[in-house]
Design a protein around this motif. Structure first.
Motif, short mmCIF file in Angstrom:
data_model
loop_
_atom_site.label_atom_id
_atom_site.label_comp_id
_atom_site.label_asym_id
_atom_site.label_seq_id
_atom_site.Cartn_x
_atom_site.Cartn_y
_atom_site.Cartn_z
N GLU A 237 -13.51 6.86 4.29
CA GLU A 237 -13.01 7.62 5.44
C GLU A 237 -13.10 6.80 6.73
O GLU A 237 -12.25 6.92 7.61
CB GLU A 237 -13.80 8.92 5.60
CG GLU A 237 -13.58 9.92 4.47
CD GLU A 237 -12.18 10.48 4.45
OE1 GLU A 237 -11.51 10.46 5.51
OE2 GLU A 237 -11.74 10.93 3.38
N GLY A 238 -14.13 5.96 6.84
CA GLY A 238 -14.29 5.16 8.05
C GLY A 238 -13.17 4.15 8.23
O GLY A 238 -12.67 3.95 9.34
N TYR A 239 -12.75 3.52 7.13
CA TYR A 239 -11.72 2.49 7.25
C TYR A 239 -10.31 3.08 7.27
O TYR A 239 -9.37 2.39 7.68
CB TYR A 239 -11.86 1.48 6.11
CG TYR A 239 -12.83 0.38 6.44
CD1 TYR A 239 -12.45 -0.73 7.19
CD2 TYR A 239 -14.16 0.46 6.02
CE1 TYR A 239 -13.35 -1.72 7.51
CE2 TYR A 239 -15.08 -0.53 6.34
CZ TYR A 239 -14.66 -1.62 7.08
OH TYR A 239 -15.56 -2.61 7.41
N THR A 260 -6.70 1.69 15.26
CA THR A 260 -7.34 1.52 13.96
C THR A 260 -6.35 0.88 12.99
O THR A 260 -5.17 0.71 13.31
CB THR A 260 -7.80 2.87 13.41
OG1 THR A 260 -6.64 3.70 13.18
CG2 THR A 260 -8.72 3.58 14.39
N ILE A 261 -6.82 0.53 11.79
CA ILE A 261 -5.96 -0.14 10.84
C ILE A 261 -4.82 0.78 10.38
O ILE A 261 -3.66 0.36 10.32
CB ILE A 261 -6.78 -0.62 9.62
CG1 ILE A 261 -7.84 -1.63 10.06
CG2 ILE A 261 -5.86 -1.27 8.59
CD1 ILE A 261 -8.72 -2.12 8.95
N THR A 262 -5.15 2.03 10.08
CA THR A 262 -4.09 2.94 9.64
C THR A 262 -3.11 3.24 10.78
O THR A 262 -1.92 3.44 10.54
CB THR A 262 -4.69 4.26 9.12
OG1 THR A 262 -5.61 4.78 10.09
CG2 THR A 262 -5.44 4.03 7.82
N ARG A 263 -3.61 3.26 11.99
CA ARG A 263 -2.72 3.46 13.13
C ARG A 263 -1.83 2.23 13.32
O ARG A 263 -0.67 2.36 13.71
CB ARG A 263 -3.54 3.72 14.39
CG ARG A 263 -2.70 4.11 15.58
CD ARG A 263 -3.55 4.78 16.64
NE ARG A 263 -2.72 5.19 17.75
CZ ARG A 263 -3.14 5.96 18.74
NH1 ARG A 263 -4.38 6.42 18.75
NH2 ARG A 263 -2.34 6.30 19.72
N TYR A 264 -2.35 1.06 13.03
CA TYR A 264 -1.57 -0.17 13.10
C TYR A 264 -0.47 -0.15 12.03
O TYR A 264 0.65 -0.60 12.26
CB TYR A 264 -2.50 -1.36 12.93
CG TYR A 264 -1.86 -2.71 13.23
CD1 TYR A 264 -0.99 -2.88 14.31
CD2 TYR A 264 -2.15 -3.82 12.45
CE1 TYR A 264 -0.42 -4.11 14.59
CE2 TYR A 264 -1.58 -5.05 12.72
CZ TYR A 264 -0.72 -5.19 13.79
OH TYR A 264 -0.15 -6.42 14.07
N ILE A 265 -0.82 0.38 10.84
CA ILE A 265 0.20 0.54 9.79
C ILE A 265 1.31 1.46 10.28
O ILE A 265 2.51 1.15 10.13
CB ILE A 265 -0.44 1.10 8.51
CG1 ILE A 265 -1.44 0.11 7.92
CG2 ILE A 265 0.63 1.44 7.47
CD1 ILE A 265 -2.24 0.68 6.74
N TYR A 266 0.93 2.59 10.85
CA TYR A 266 1.92 3.54 11.37
C TYR A 266 2.79 2.90 12.44
O TYR A 266 4.01 3.07 12.45
CB TYR A 266 1.17 4.76 11.93
CG TYR A 266 2.00 5.66 12.81
CD1 TYR A 266 2.94 6.52 12.28
CD2 TYR A 266 1.82 5.64 14.20
CE1 TYR A 266 3.71 7.35 13.09
CE2 TYR A 266 2.56 6.45 15.02
CZ TYR A 266 3.51 7.30 14.47
OH TYR A 266 4.26 8.11 15.28
N GLN A 267 2.16 2.12 13.31
CA GLN A 267 2.88 1.49 14.41
C GLN A 267 3.90 0.47 13.90
O GLN A 267 5.05 0.44 14.35
CB GLN A 267 1.87 0.80 15.32
CG GLN A 267 2.47 -0.06 16.42
CD GLN A 267 1.40 -0.73 17.26
OE1 GLN A 267 0.54 -0.07 17.84
NE2 GLN A 267 1.41 -2.05 17.31
N GLY A 282 -1.48 -2.37 4.60
CA GLY A 282 -2.05 -1.35 3.72
C GLY A 282 -2.74 -1.95 2.51
O GLY A 282 -3.85 -1.52 2.13
N ILE A 283 -2.14 -2.95 1.88
CA ILE A 283 -2.76 -3.59 0.71
C ILE A 283 -4.03 -4.33 1.13
O ILE A 283 -5.03 -4.34 0.40
CB ILE A 283 -1.76 -4.55 0.03
CG1 ILE A 283 -0.57 -3.74 -0.52
CG2 ILE A 283 -2.43 -5.33 -1.07
CD1 ILE A 283 -0.97 -2.66 -1.51
N THR A 284 -4.00 -4.95 2.30
CA THR A 284 -5.21 -5.63 2.80
C THR A 284 -6.33 -4.62 3.03
O THR A 284 -7.49 -4.88 2.69
CB THR A 284 -4.89 -6.38 4.10
OG1 THR A 284 -3.83 -7.31 3.88
CG2 THR A 284 -6.13 -7.13 4.60
#
Length: 307
Positions: A237-239, A260-267, A282-284
């Protein structure tokens, strides 16, 4: 042959299969296997495939090798990785000891109103993340008369611009996550405590052990499987944290704060329509979480065979 005998024959064959000791187990697990293949394995393989391509459309992809992964060496991704790591460390440091402590206390018959306190601690998890995030945004506002800054002023401290400074911004997001999830993980630990034999505590009482001695020498060791499970969830959940950041900063993250990383994916994948690079991120992220969990499980000795 008429339709009625055929229907009876088909129903009989189906009943024979359903009651067959060899076939019934596979039929019961078939929905899970189908859901896993359709909603996890296929999207994961498709994401891996797209991460090596420049995606112009779902039917038009150009193979570019490792270029998308090479692009990960940038300030935005490294900053997002650092933020997620700090966020995860804070939540791990608090979302294990706090729920364990509450569960141990509320599992004791000496505590009056246990059901009330259990419900009170669990209620925050039922609250909408958006509503809770807006409330925390008001509490940790940048203005001098926000609740958090009034508390700071009462202790003689200067007001803090919570959404414009790195560590205070992480504290905000971690506080929201801890407030919401403590009750959920407490329920997990309460379930684990039900399997601890009461005779062990009775024997400890006879030997004169106090609460802390029983907690650290009986409760914590026997809760090891639950602790490992909750730790895995907290790291995951943290990552993949997204909502705690989004409800506080919305579309803008000044200076990369809250990215965050997921927000970067969305962006990258949806706002900039760069699905190939978004897939590589996402794979990283998947690889990072898997490596951390393997290290964690190895450290707890779960990969060692019992002798």
């Amino acid at each position: 042959m008429s339709d009625k005998p055929r229907r009876r024959t088909a129903l009989g064959a189906l009943k024979h299969v359903l009651y067959s000791p060899g076939a019934a187990p596979y039929l019961f697990v078939l929905p899970f296997v189908a859901a896993f293949l359709l909603f996890f394995l296929y999207p994961t393989l498709q994401t891996i495939y797209m991460s090596f391509h420049r995606v112009l459309s779902l039917t038009n992809m150009q193979y570019i090798g490792l270029r998308n992964y090479q692009r990960l060496n940038n300030a935005q991704f490294l900053g997002a990785l650092r933020l997620n790591t700090h966020f995860t460390l804070i939540t791990v440091a608090l979302l294990i000891p706090l729920p364990v402590t509450f569960a141990a206390m509320l599992n004791s018959r000496l505590i009056k109103g246990r059901n009330f306190f259990r419900s009170a601690l669990f209620i925050p998890s039922l609250t909408s993340v958006i509503v809770a995030g807006i409330s925390f945004r008001l509490i940790f506002g940048s203005l001098e008369f926000s609740v958090a800054n009034r508390v700071m002023a009462a202790f003689g401290q200067m007001p803090v611009r919570w959404n414009l400074v790195y560590w205070p911004s992480i504290v905000i997001m971690a506080s929201l996550s801890i407030w919401r999830m403590t009750g959920v993980y407490m329920i997990y630990f309460l379930s684990g405590l039900q399997s601890v034999p009461a005779e062990l505590y009775e024997s400890a009482d006879i030997d004169g052990a106090n609460f802390l001695q029983k907690f650290f020498r009986i409760t914590v060791p026997l809760l090891k499987p639950t602790i490992v499970y909750v730790l895995t969830l907290v790291v995951f959940e943290g990552y993949r944290m997204f909502t705690e950041s989004y409800v506080y900063w919305n579309e803008n993250t000044p200076g990369g704060l809250g990215l965050t990383i997921t927000r970067y994916i969305y962006q990258e994948a949806f706002r900039k329509n760069d699905m190939g690079f978004g897939s590589a991120i996402g794979i990283t992220l998947l690889g990072i979480v898997m490596v951390i969990n393997v290290i964690q499980l190895t450290g707890f000795g779960l990969f060692r065979k019992e002798r």
